[in-house]
Each structure stands twice: as C-alpha cells, then as structure tokens.
Design a protein around this motif. Structure first.
Motif, PDB file in Angstrom:
ATOM      1  N   SER A 111      30.244  56.388  87.209  1.00 39.99           N
ATOM      2  CA  SER A 111      28.873  56.827  86.973  1.00 39.99           C
ATOM      3  C   SER A 111      28.611  58.192  87.595  1.00 39.99           C
ATOM      4  O   SER A 111      29.119  58.508  88.680  1.00 39.99           O
ATOM      5  CB  SER A 111      27.895  55.807  87.558  1.00 39.99           C
ATOM      6  OG  SER A 111      26.561  56.273  87.459  1.00 39.99           O
ATOM      7  N   LEU A 132      20.679  52.609  89.136  1.00 42.25           N
ATOM      8  CA  LEU A 132      20.537  51.360  88.370  1.00 42.25           C
ATOM      9  C   LEU A 132      20.351  51.631  86.879  1.00 42.25           C
ATOM     10  O   LEU A 132      20.877  50.895  86.033  1.00 42.25           O
ATOM     11  CB  LEU A 132      19.349  50.553  88.900  1.00 42.25           C
ATOM     12  CG  LEU A 132      19.579  49.813  90.214  1.00 42.25           C
ATOM     13  CD1 LEU A 132      18.267  49.212  90.720  1.00 42.25           C
ATOM     14  CD2 LEU A 132      20.630  48.714  90.041  1.00 42.25           C
ATOM     15  N   GLN A 135      23.640  52.251  85.403  1.00 45.31           N
ATOM     16  CA  GLN A 135      24.402  51.006  85.300  1.00 45.31           C
ATOM     17  C   GLN A 135      23.941  50.177  84.093  1.00 45.31           C
ATOM     18  O   GLN A 135      24.761  49.532  83.426  1.00 45.31           O
ATOM     19  CB  GLN A 135      24.260  50.182  86.589  1.00 45.31           C
ATOM     20  CG  GLN A 135      24.964  50.791  87.811  1.00 45.31           C
ATOM     21  CD  GLN A 135      26.455  50.931  87.614  1.00 45.31           C
ATOM     22  OE1 GLN A 135      26.956  51.971  87.217  1.00 45.31           O
ATOM     23  NE2 GLN A 135      27.199  49.856  87.899  1.00 45.31           N
ATOM     24  N   GLU A 136      22.654  50.204  83.811  1.00 49.25           N
ATOM     25  CA  GLU A 136      22.127  49.478  82.660  1.00 49.25           C
ATOM     26  C   GLU A 136      22.669  50.048  81.352  1.00 49.25           C
ATOM     27  O   GLU A 136      22.978  49.311  80.418  1.00 49.25           O
ATOM     28  CB  GLU A 136      20.589  49.536  82.656  1.00 49.25           C
ATOM     29  CG  GLU A 136      19.940  48.590  83.647  1.00 49.25           C
ATOM     30  CD  GLU A 136      20.306  47.131  83.377  1.00 49.25           C
ATOM     31  OE1 GLU A 136      20.233  46.706  82.202  1.00 49.25           O
ATOM     32  OE2 GLU A 136      20.678  46.430  84.326  1.00 49.25           O
ATOM     33  N   LYS A 139      26.201  48.937  80.945  1.00 48.50           N
ATOM     34  CA  LYS A 139      26.207  47.514  80.578  1.00 48.50           C
ATOM     35  C   LYS A 139      25.915  47.334  79.093  1.00 48.50           C
ATOM     36  O   LYS A 139      26.587  46.552  78.403  1.00 48.50           O
ATOM     37  CB  LYS A 139      25.167  46.765  81.420  1.00 48.50           C
ATOM     38  CG  LYS A 139      25.177  45.257  81.240  1.00 48.50           C
ATOM     39  CD  LYS A 139      24.171  44.594  82.176  1.00 48.50           C
ATOM     40  CE  LYS A 139      24.163  43.084  81.983  1.00 48.50           C
ATOM     41  NZ  LYS A 139      23.174  42.423  82.888  1.00 48.50           N
ATOM     42  N   VAL A 146      32.145  49.242  86.162  1.00 44.69           N
ATOM     43  CA  VAL A 146      31.817  50.579  86.663  1.00 44.69           C
ATOM     44  C   VAL A 146      31.463  50.421  88.135  1.00 44.69           C
ATOM     45  O   VAL A 146      30.364  50.007  88.484  1.00 44.69           O
ATOM     46  CB  VAL A 146      30.651  51.217  85.880  1.00 44.69           C
ATOM     47  CG1 VAL A 146      30.287  52.571  86.477  1.00 44.69           C
ATOM     48  CG2 VAL A 146      31.021  51.364  84.412  1.00 44.69           C
ATOM     49  N   LYS A 147      32.416  50.733  88.981  1.00 42.74           N
ATOM     50  CA  LYS A 147      32.250  50.530  90.427  1.00 42.74           C
ATOM     51  C   LYS A 147      32.244  51.844  91.213  1.00 42.74           C
ATOM     52  O   LYS A 147      32.078  51.847  92.428  1.00 42.74           O
ATOM     53  CB  LYS A 147      33.379  49.648  90.965  1.00 42.74           C
ATOM     54  CG  LYS A 147      33.448  48.258  90.333  1.00 42.74           C
ATOM     55  CD  LYS A 147      32.225  47.439  90.669  1.00 42.74           C
ATOM     56  CE  LYS A 147      32.324  46.017  90.129  1.00 42.74           C
ATOM     57  NZ  LYS A 147      31.090  45.243  90.367  1.00 42.74           N
ATOM     58  N   ILE A 149      30.844  55.897  91.672  1.00 46.75           N
ATOM     59  CA  ILE A 149      29.748  56.819  91.354  1.00 46.75           C
ATOM     60  C   ILE A 149      29.991  58.141  92.058  1.00 46.75           C
ATOM     61  O   ILE A 149      30.509  58.184  93.177  1.00 46.75           O
ATOM     62  CB  ILE A 149      28.375  56.233  91.762  1.00 46.75           C
ATOM     63  CG1 ILE A 149      27.242  57.132  91.268  1.00 46.75           C
ATOM     64  CG2 ILE A 149      28.281  56.016  93.275  1.00 46.75           C
ATOM     65  CD1 ILE A 149      25.857  56.490  91.356  1.00 46.75           C
ATOM     66  N   LEU A 169      28.644  50.008  94.649  1.00 46.81           N
ATOM     67  CA  LEU A 169      29.283  51.222  94.150  1.00 46.81           C
ATOM     68  C   LEU A 169      29.935  52.011  95.280  1.00 46.81           C
ATOM     69  O   LEU A 169      29.427  52.038  96.405  1.00 46.81           O
ATOM     70  CB  LEU A 169      28.250  52.114  93.450  1.00 46.81           C
ATOM     71  CG  LEU A 169      27.553  51.523  92.222  1.00 46.81           C
ATOM     72  CD1 LEU A 169      26.370  52.406  91.819  1.00 46.81           C
ATOM     73  CD2 LEU A 169      28.535  51.404  91.066  1.00 46.81           C
TER      74      LEU A 169
END
Length: 248
Positions: A111, A132, A135-136, A139, A146-147, A149, A169
């Motif tokens: 990310s 967040l 991340q949405e 998803k 996705v860990k 950033i 993250l």
C-alpha cells in the motif's frame, strides 16, 4: 637498566593494545547504531529499510496509466520474478486492470496509502482513515495479504509506525533512492541504482512522472543481478534479516 627498558617497552605495548581496542570498540558500536533502529527498543514498531540477503526492487505508483505496464513487461522480459509495487489506493481504484496485471506477473503489492498526503503533517485519525481506505480498495479488488505500506511522501514518524502496526501493516522505507521521478537522465538513474548491494531496498517509480525509469531498468537489472537475487520485500521480512529505520 635492561629491566627498566624492558618494562617501558612492555608498558608501551599494553598501552597500544588498550588504545587500539578502545577505538575498535567505538567503531563497532557506531556501526551497530547505524544499522539498527533506535526506535526498535522496547518492542516498538519499526520501519524496514534494509535486509541482509537479496535485492528488493520497489516501485511506487500514485498516478498515470502509461508507464506502469511497460515497466512490468520489462521486468518480465528481464527475468525478474520478484519485485514489490506500492500502489496508491486511489490509483488502484481507477486502474484495476493494471493491478491485476501486477498480480498475474507474480509481483508483490503493498500500500501507498489512499491519497498522496504527508503522514507527518496529518492528524493521526486521518492517517488511520487513509490507510484503512486503501486497504478497503485492495480488498474490493481481491488483492490478498497486503501487509506492507510505504508512506506516500516517504515521510513518517512514531505515530505513523504505531498506527500501521495497529492495522497489521509494516512500514517499508528504502536504502537506495534513485530519484528517478526527477528525470535526471537514464545514466544518472542507472548510476544511483547500481550502488545497491546485497540487502538493499531500491526505490523506483512507475507513475507517469517517471519518464526515464523504464529505459534505465534493463541496465539496472543487469548490473544488480551480479550483486544478489531479486526478492520481494516480504521475503526479506520473512527471513528475519531486516534492518530498521532510525526514528529521532
């Protein structure tokens, strides 16, 4: 007389050994501080910036649809099977086809937050919301795991690290900055990237602002292939052999 001279000589030898030992200890301690994170104390969250084995080519993408695909194709043509792309959530939302192409090529996705904001100049609640929101998007695009950033502007602080950690993250920085987005010329980009050694994380860009990166990439890959195996950042972390960023 002979005894006195012998005693003096031995004393000088001892003194020399003590002085050498002292400076050796100082040097080693300094090196240790340079390579480990002050912020890793007390189990606090930390940012990865370097590993021990392999070379991680990383590409930031925040906008544009012209440069990313050629770069992906160059990586594939050059036989690079592992690389990490840090994608802006806003960009990924608009270019799901390129996101899918990155995944199909077998490259890792991390990310870059959602919007291009400086996390060190943003309220903590908004930093969390930005992370967040990205991340949405991932998803919804069915991008799994996705860990990682990277702070959108590259700037981060303890608050950034804490929020990222709470969201599961890991913040990833870099040890080699090519400044390719400034378009300094392919030779200059190649020169900077080629400074990388085994364990380095190389910062490159696949946004449209980076007009010379793809042209420089084949030579960069050839040069660095002699220094170490190309791996994804997550591989460095999994190996437990990463160095972490010093936070003042």
């Amino acid at each position: 007389m002979h005894s006195t001279e012998s005693h003096t000589r031995k004393w000088k030898q001892y003194l020399f050994i003590i002085v050498v030992s002292f400076f050796t200890a100082v040097f080693l301690y300094t090196q240790m501080l340079a390579q480990t994170a002050a912020f890793s104390a007390n189990g606090a969250p930390k940012a990865v910036f370097k590993g021990e084995k392999g070379i991680a080519l990383t590409f930031n993408i925040g906008w544009g649809d012209e440069k990313a695909v050629p770069i992906i194709k160059t990586l594939q043509k050059s036989g690079v099977k592992s690389a990490t792309f840090f994608l802006s959530g806003a960009w990924a939302e608009q270019h799901p086809d390129i996101v899918q192409m990155i995944e199909k090529a077998g490259y890792e996705i991390g990310s870059l937050g959602y919007a291009y904001v400086d996390y060190t100049d943003t309220e903590p609640s908004k930093v969390r919301s930005d992370m967040l929101k990205a991340q949405e998007v991932f998803k919804k695009l069915e991008v799994k795991d996705v860990k990682l950033i990277r702070s959108p502007t590259g700037h981060f602080d303890k608050t950034t690290l804490k929020i990222a950690n709470q969201l599961g993250l890991t913040v990833v920085h870099w040890s080699i900055n090519t400044d390719d987005w400034k378009n300094p010329g392919t030779d200059k980009i190649i020169e900077k990237a080629s400074e990388a050694k085994n364990g380095d994380i190389v910062l490159l860009h696949a946004s449209d602002a980076a007009k010379q990166t793809n042209k420089a990439l084949p030579t960069i890959i050839r040069n660095l292939s002699h220094e170490g195996k190309f791996i994804a950042v997550s591989e460095m972390i999994a190996n437990g052999e990463t160095k972490t960023k010093v936070i003042p």
